[in-house]
Write a protein that holds these residues in place. Structure first.
Motif, PDB file in Angstrom:
ATOM      1  N   ASP A   9       0.947  -1.374  -0.071  1.00 32.78           N
ATOM      2  CA  ASP A   9       0.060  -0.072  -0.057  1.00 32.78           C
ATOM      3  C   ASP A   9       0.862   1.220  -0.044  1.00 32.78           C
ATOM      4  O   ASP A   9       1.480   1.650   0.990  1.00 32.78           O
ATOM      5  CB  ASP A   9      -0.912  -0.161   1.222  1.00 32.78           C
ATOM      6  N   LYS A  10       0.874   2.056  -1.117  1.00 33.83           N
ATOM      7  CA  LYS A  10       1.808   3.224  -1.262  1.00 33.83           C
ATOM      8  C   LYS A  10       1.642   4.190  -0.134  1.00 33.83           C
ATOM      9  O   LYS A  10       2.471   4.710   0.411  1.00 33.83           O
ATOM     10  CB  LYS A  10       1.548   3.836  -2.574  1.00 33.83           C
ATOM     11  N   ARG A  11       0.231   4.368   0.215  1.00 36.13           N
ATOM     12  CA  ARG A  11       0.211   5.486   1.224  1.00 36.13           C
ATOM     13  C   ARG A  11       0.709   4.876   2.683  1.00 36.13           C
ATOM     14  O   ARG A  11       1.361   5.731   3.128  1.00 36.13           O
ATOM     15  CB  ARG A  11      -1.383   5.691   1.288  1.00 36.13           C
ATOM     16  N   ILE A  12       0.604   3.868   2.839  1.00 36.17           N
ATOM     17  CA  ILE A  12       1.095   3.358   4.117  1.00 36.17           C
ATOM     18  C   ILE A  12       2.664   3.246   4.183  1.00 36.17           C
ATOM     19  O   ILE A  12       3.381   3.838   5.070  1.00 36.17           O
ATOM     20  CB  ILE A  12       0.731   1.828   4.638  1.00 36.17           C
ATOM     21  N   SER A  13       3.212   2.881   3.034  1.00 32.40           N
ATOM     22  CA  SER A  13       4.628   2.704   2.732  1.00 32.40           C
ATOM     23  C   SER A  13       5.376   4.162   2.766  1.00 32.40           C
ATOM     24  O   SER A  13       6.579   4.240   3.361  1.00 32.40           O
ATOM     25  CB  SER A  13       4.976   1.754   1.584  1.00 32.40           C
ATOM     26  N   ASP A  14       4.633   4.936   2.162  1.00 30.73           N
ATOM     27  CA  ASP A  14       5.159   6.603   2.256  1.00 30.73           C
ATOM     28  C   ASP A  14       5.328   6.863   3.556  1.00 30.73           C
ATOM     29  O   ASP A  14       6.347   7.493   4.103  1.00 30.73           O
ATOM     30  CB  ASP A  14       4.571   7.491   1.265  1.00 30.73           C
ATOM     31  N   PHE A  15       4.055   6.666   4.396  1.00 31.06           N
ATOM     32  CA  PHE A  15       4.187   7.201   5.604  1.00 31.06           C
ATOM     33  C   PHE A  15       5.284   6.697   6.559  1.00 31.06           C
ATOM     34  O   PHE A  15       5.887   7.272   7.595  1.00 31.06           O
ATOM     35  CB  PHE A  15       2.667   6.759   6.484  1.00 31.06           C
ATOM     36  N   LYS A 101      -3.259  -1.731  12.410  1.00 34.62           N
ATOM     37  CA  LYS A 101      -3.641  -0.656  11.831  1.00 34.62           C
ATOM     38  C   LYS A 101      -5.122  -0.040  12.333  1.00 34.62           C
ATOM     39  O   LYS A 101      -6.040  -1.129  12.402  1.00 34.62           O
ATOM     40  CB  LYS A 101      -3.641  -0.694  10.217  1.00 34.62           C
TER      41      LYS A 101
END
Length: 226
Positions: A9-15, A101
């Motif tokens: 999940d890009k949103r979570i990995s970026d965070f 999460k």
């Protein structure tokens, strides 16, 4: 400190990456279990942060595969699943901790510090105990025997025999003593099993001019180095 993040999940990995790097961690991102197994097993990770819900092979299966391949870096599992059974399954299959999460980043950092601190304590508590004789090495913590860095495949009985001989280094031990210590036989039943296993052991640990097990005629054997 190197952390492997496995999250699709890009949103979570970026965070995660932004927060971890801001706190001084070196972070590598993988988006699938297959990518980890194909390309990242040779790195000594200080911690692996692993999402449960991954494409194809899931996080629990990956944790199990990593442990099978003797990757013992601490694993912190991330999941939106919060049932007791989900947590039990993750921990049973190789995870060291489990966080649900959504989570507060401060809690994640606290879990990371706790896991790495525990690993450091374990490493301090187990002193290196490797005996070296010429090109032969015996790791007394893990019971691994190697020659010039290459592991030697010994059967449990061969290993027990070698350890007994090393324990009595430079002393002659009789066949009866060996039978008692290695096989639990307390009398001479005319078996030649000791001589057979000494032969097996010699063929595996001795090479060229290197000799470790000496026959003491009429008495038994001695482990020594010259």
């Amino acid at each position: 400190m190197q952390i492997l993040v496995v999250e699709d999940d890009k949103r979570i990995s970026d965070f995660l990456i932004k927060g971890l790097e801001e706190n001084g961690y070196l972070v590598v991102l993988c988006k699938s279990a297959e990518e980890v197994l194909d390309s990242y097993l040779g790195i000594s990770w200080d911690l692996i942060i692993l999402d449960v819900m991954l494409p194809q092979m899931d996080g629990i299966q990956l944790a199990q595969a990593l442990r099978y391949k003797k990757i013992f870096a601490p694993i912190l599992m991330l999941s939106a699943l919060n049932s007791v059974q989900d947590k039990v399954s993750a921990l049973d299959y190789g995870a060291d901790d489990y966080i649900t999460k959504p989570f507060h980043f401060d809690e994640l950092l606290s879990r990371i510090r706790a896991l790495t601190r525990r690993t450091q304590y374990q490493q301090q508590e187990v002193p290196v105990n490797v005996l070296t004789y010429g090109s032969l090495s015996v790791d007394m913590n893990q019971y691994i025997v190697s020659r010039e860095g290459k592991a030697i495949d010994l059967s449990p009985r061969e290993l027990k025999l070698l350890l007994y001989l090393i324990e009595n280094k430079d002393r002659t031990v009789t066949r009866i003593q060996i039978l008692n210590a290695v096989w639990g036989i307390t009398f001479d039943n005319q078996t030649n099993v000791v001589d057979v296993y000494i032969s097996y052991l010699r063929s595996k640990i001795e090479q060229g001019q290197e000799k470790y097990i000496y026959t003491v005629k009429g008495i038994g054997y001695m482990f020594k180095t010259i």
